[in-house]
Design a protein around this motif. Sequence first.
Motif, mmCIF file in Angstrom:
data_model
loop_
_atom_site.group_PDB
_atom_site.id
_atom_site.type_symbol
_atom_site.label_atom_id
_atom_site.label_comp_id
_atom_site.label_asym_id
_atom_site.label_seq_id
_atom_site.Cartn_x
_atom_site.Cartn_y
_atom_site.Cartn_z
ATOM 1 N N HIS A 19 31.294 -0.390 8.893
ATOM 2 C CA HIS A 19 32.665 -0.028 8.488
ATOM 3 C C HIS A 19 33.751 -0.530 9.429
ATOM 4 N N ARG A 20 33.390 -0.958 10.635
ATOM 5 C CA ARG A 20 34.431 -1.471 11.535
ATOM 6 C C ARG A 20 34.940 -2.814 11.044
ATOM 7 N N TRP A 21 36.227 -2.954 10.967
ATOM 8 C CA TRP A 21 36.821 -4.258 10.715
ATOM 9 C C TRP A 21 38.217 -4.249 11.317
ATOM 10 N N SER A 22 38.842 -5.387 11.363
ATOM 11 C CA SER A 22 40.117 -5.528 12.078
ATOM 12 C C SER A 22 41.254 -5.781 11.096
ATOM 13 N N PRO A 23 41.963 -4.744 10.692
ATOM 14 C CA PRO A 23 43.083 -4.964 9.770
ATOM 15 C C PRO A 23 44.294 -5.552 10.503
ATOM 16 N N ARG A 24 45.152 -6.201 9.718
ATOM 17 C CA ARG A 24 46.495 -6.532 10.235
ATOM 18 C C ARG A 24 47.509 -5.510 9.730
ATOM 19 N N ALA A 25 47.219 -4.937 8.575
ATOM 20 C CA ALA A 25 48.167 -3.958 8.022
ATOM 21 C C ALA A 25 47.875 -2.581 8.615
ATOM 22 N N THR A 80 53.366 -15.032 15.020
ATOM 23 C CA THR A 80 52.471 -14.666 13.908
ATOM 24 C C THR A 80 51.879 -13.283 14.125
ATOM 25 N N ASN A 81 51.420 -13.025 15.322
ATOM 26 C CA ASN A 81 50.870 -11.692 15.591
ATOM 27 C C ASN A 81 51.956 -10.617 15.537
ATOM 28 N N ARG A 82 53.151 -10.984 16.004
ATOM 29 C CA ARG A 82 54.253 -10.004 15.995
ATOM 30 C C ARG A 82 54.576 -9.568 14.563
ATOM 31 N N SER A 83 54.422 -10.505 13.606
ATOM 32 C CA SER A 83 54.829 -10.217 12.225
ATOM 33 C C SER A 83 54.103 -8.999 11.660
ATOM 34 N N TRP A 84 52.854 -8.790 12.092
ATOM 35 C CA TRP A 84 52.117 -7.627 11.564
ATOM 36 C C TRP A 84 51.934 -6.519 12.602
ATOM 37 N N ALA A 85 51.762 -6.935 13.892
ATOM 38 C CA ALA A 85 51.401 -5.932 14.909
ATOM 39 C C ALA A 85 52.548 -4.961 15.186
ATOM 40 N N VAL A 132 41.353 -1.074 14.951
ATOM 41 C CA VAL A 132 41.806 -1.862 16.098
ATOM 42 C C VAL A 132 41.763 -3.332 15.707
ATOM 43 N N ARG A 133 42.808 -4.068 15.988
ATOM 44 C CA ARG A 133 42.725 -5.533 15.909
ATOM 45 C C ARG A 133 43.114 -6.108 17.263
ATOM 46 N N GLN A 134 42.239 -6.918 17.804
ATOM 47 C CA GLN A 134 42.494 -7.533 19.108
ATOM 48 C C GLN A 134 43.257 -8.835 18.909
ATOM 49 N N MET A 135 44.032 -9.218 19.926
ATOM 50 C CA MET A 135 44.829 -10.451 19.844
ATOM 51 C C MET A 135 44.754 -11.211 21.155
ATOM 52 N N GLU A 136 44.401 -12.505 21.017
ATOM 53 C CA GLU A 136 44.565 -13.367 22.195
ATOM 54 C C GLU A 136 45.920 -14.066 22.129
ATOM 55 N N GLY A 137 46.557 -14.003 20.971
ATOM 56 C CA GLY A 137 47.819 -14.706 20.779
ATOM 57 C C GLY A 137 49.001 -13.920 21.324
ATOM 58 N N PHE A 138 49.208 -14.028 22.634
ATOM 59 C CA PHE A 138 50.380 -13.413 23.265
ATOM 60 C C PHE A 138 50.652 -14.151 24.569
ATOM 61 N N ILE A 156 43.915 -10.059 29.328
ATOM 62 C CA ILE A 156 43.073 -10.900 28.471
ATOM 63 C C ILE A 156 43.361 -10.731 26.988
ATOM 64 N N VAL A 157 43.560 -9.525 26.558
ATOM 65 C CA VAL A 157 43.704 -9.279 25.116
ATOM 66 C C VAL A 157 44.696 -8.145 24.901
ATOM 67 N N MET A 158 45.458 -8.243 23.819
ATOM 68 C CA MET A 158 46.302 -7.124 23.383
ATOM 69 C C MET A 158 45.606 -6.509 22.171
ATOM 70 N N PRO A 182 36.355 -10.720 1.545
ATOM 71 C CA PRO A 182 35.115 -10.271 2.196
ATOM 72 C C PRO A 182 34.989 -10.915 3.575
ATOM 73 N N ARG A 183 34.319 -10.223 4.466
ATOM 74 C CA ARG A 183 34.150 -10.743 5.836
ATOM 75 C C ARG A 183 32.943 -11.661 5.875
ATOM 76 N N ARG A 184 33.073 -12.753 6.606
ATOM 77 C CA ARG A 184 32.000 -13.753 6.645
ATOM 78 C C ARG A 184 31.366 -13.808 8.017
ATOM 79 N N ARG A 185 30.072 -13.980 8.032
ATOM 80 C CA ARG A 185 29.347 -14.062 9.293
ATOM 81 C C ARG A 185 28.257 -15.117 9.217
ATOM 82 N N LYS A 186 27.890 -15.674 10.356
ATOM 83 C CA LYS A 186 26.685 -16.490 10.451
ATOM 84 C C LYS A 186 25.491 -15.599 10.093
HETATM 85 C C1 LIG Z 1 39.113 -11.802 21.749
HETATM 86 C C2 LIG Z 1 39.711 -11.734 20.362
HETATM 87 C C3 LIG Z 1 40.941 -12.339 20.119
HETATM 88 C C4 LIG Z 1 41.520 -12.255 18.851
HETATM 89 N N1 LIG Z 1 42.777 -12.772 18.654
HETATM 90 C C5 LIG Z 1 43.409 -12.575 17.473
HETATM 91 C C6 LIG Z 1 44.765 -12.955 17.303
HETATM 92 O O1 LIG Z 1 45.439 -13.448 18.218
HETATM 93 N N2 LIG Z 1 45.341 -12.708 16.105
HETATM 94 C C7 LIG Z 1 44.656 -12.129 15.069
HETATM 95 O O2 LIG Z 1 45.243 -11.914 13.998
HETATM 96 N N3 LIG Z 1 43.372 -11.745 15.205
HETATM 97 C C8 LIG Z 1 42.728 -11.944 16.378
HETATM 98 N N4 LIG Z 1 41.438 -11.496 16.550
HETATM 99 C C9 LIG Z 1 40.726 -10.824 15.441
HETATM 100 C C10 LIG Z 1 39.607 -11.710 14.887
HETATM 101 O O3 LIG Z 1 40.160 -12.763 14.131
HETATM 102 C C11 LIG Z 1 38.645 -10.841 14.054
HETATM 103 O O4 LIG Z 1 38.020 -9.883 14.891
HETATM 104 C C12 LIG Z 1 37.587 -11.715 13.368
HETATM 105 O O5 LIG Z 1 38.185 -12.513 12.376
HETATM 106 C C13 LIG Z 1 36.467 -10.900 12.744
HETATM 107 O O6 LIG Z 1 37.007 -9.941 11.855
HETATM 108 P P1 LIG Z 1 36.560 -8.408 11.916
HETATM 109 O O7 LIG Z 1 36.949 -7.902 13.305
HETATM 110 O O8 LIG Z 1 37.341 -7.740 10.830
HETATM 111 O O9 LIG Z 1 35.090 -8.355 11.726
HETATM 112 C C14 LIG Z 1 40.836 -11.580 17.808
HETATM 113 C C15 LIG Z 1 39.591 -10.974 18.068
HETATM 114 C C16 LIG Z 1 39.043 -11.036 19.321
HETATM 115 C C17 LIG Z 1 37.724 -10.336 19.570
#
Ligand SMILES: Cc1cc2nc3c(=O)[nH]c(=O)nc-3n(C[C@H](O)[C@H](O)[C@H](O)COP(=O)(O)O)c2cc1C
Length: 206
Positions: A19-25, A80-85, A132-138, A156-158, A182-186
């Motif tokens: 159930h964990r996933w990373s929303p922008r909304a 881009t990250n600011r637009s949703w975060a 939680v959504r992590q961001m390296e884009g900052f 390292i990450v926001m 849908p989320r894609r994985r190897k």
């Molecule tokens: C270290 C790290 C940096 C990330 N940086 C960004 C980012 O700058 N912007 C963004 O929208 N998502 C970012 N993400 C989110 C990933 O794109 C996301 O975790 C990945 O697509 C897998 O999706 P899921 O977490 O829903 O499974 C980052 C995730 C991680 C772990």
Amino acid sequence: MANPKHAAPDHDVHELIRHRWSPRAFDPARPVSRADLLRLFEAARWAPSSLNEQPWRFVVVRRDGSQAAWEATVAALSPTNRSWAVSAPVLALVSVRLTLERNEQSNPLAWYDAGQAVALLTLQATAQGLSVRQMEGFDHDHARRVCQVPDGFDPIVMMAIGYAGDPDALTIDKHRAAERAPRRRKAVGDFVFEETWGRLYQREDG
Ligand SMILES: Cc1cc2nc3c(=O)[nH]c(=O)nc-3n(C[C@H](O)[C@H](O)[C@H](O)COP(=O)(O)O)c2cc1C
């Protein structure tokens, strides 16, 4: 109907992982209590780390806190990250201590350890109905200044933390589409090998 953001695993895994996933909304009207946030950092606290150094540090910035701190932190994000975060109620900067506390030698595993702490935090968030959504884009220098990260530590990450919100509120078209995709994985077979690199690890012997 099945939630397309929940993992469809090939091998059975715990519900929290599915159930964990990373929303922008994020729901801008739903704040996260301090007590709920502390439970997330408690989860991070119990992560394993090399030499038990616990090199992770977090600076929490709340939208319902100081307006100046909030705006300065949001300004550090890529556009881009600011637009949703900006709709998330909480941003948290993850930083690492670059050297070992025991001898001030460099700690090459600090980033690895911080990743583990954040992984536990994200699962705890899922258990609490949070996302939680992590961001390296900052801008790291900007974030360092705003959050007053001292020398010897690197941002390292926001993280954006809150309750998932309405995908239609996202302002960038491809973000709205991604929020429902849908989320894609190897496949596990692409990254797990038996005895030697590249040799498929199979369910049955043989
Ligand atoms: C270290 C790290 C940096 C990330 N940086 C960004 C980012 O700058 N912007 C963004 O929208 N998502 C970012 N993400 C989110 C990933 O794109 C996301 O975790 C990945 O697509 C897998 O999706 P899921 O977490 O829903 O499974 C980052 C995730 C991680 C772990």
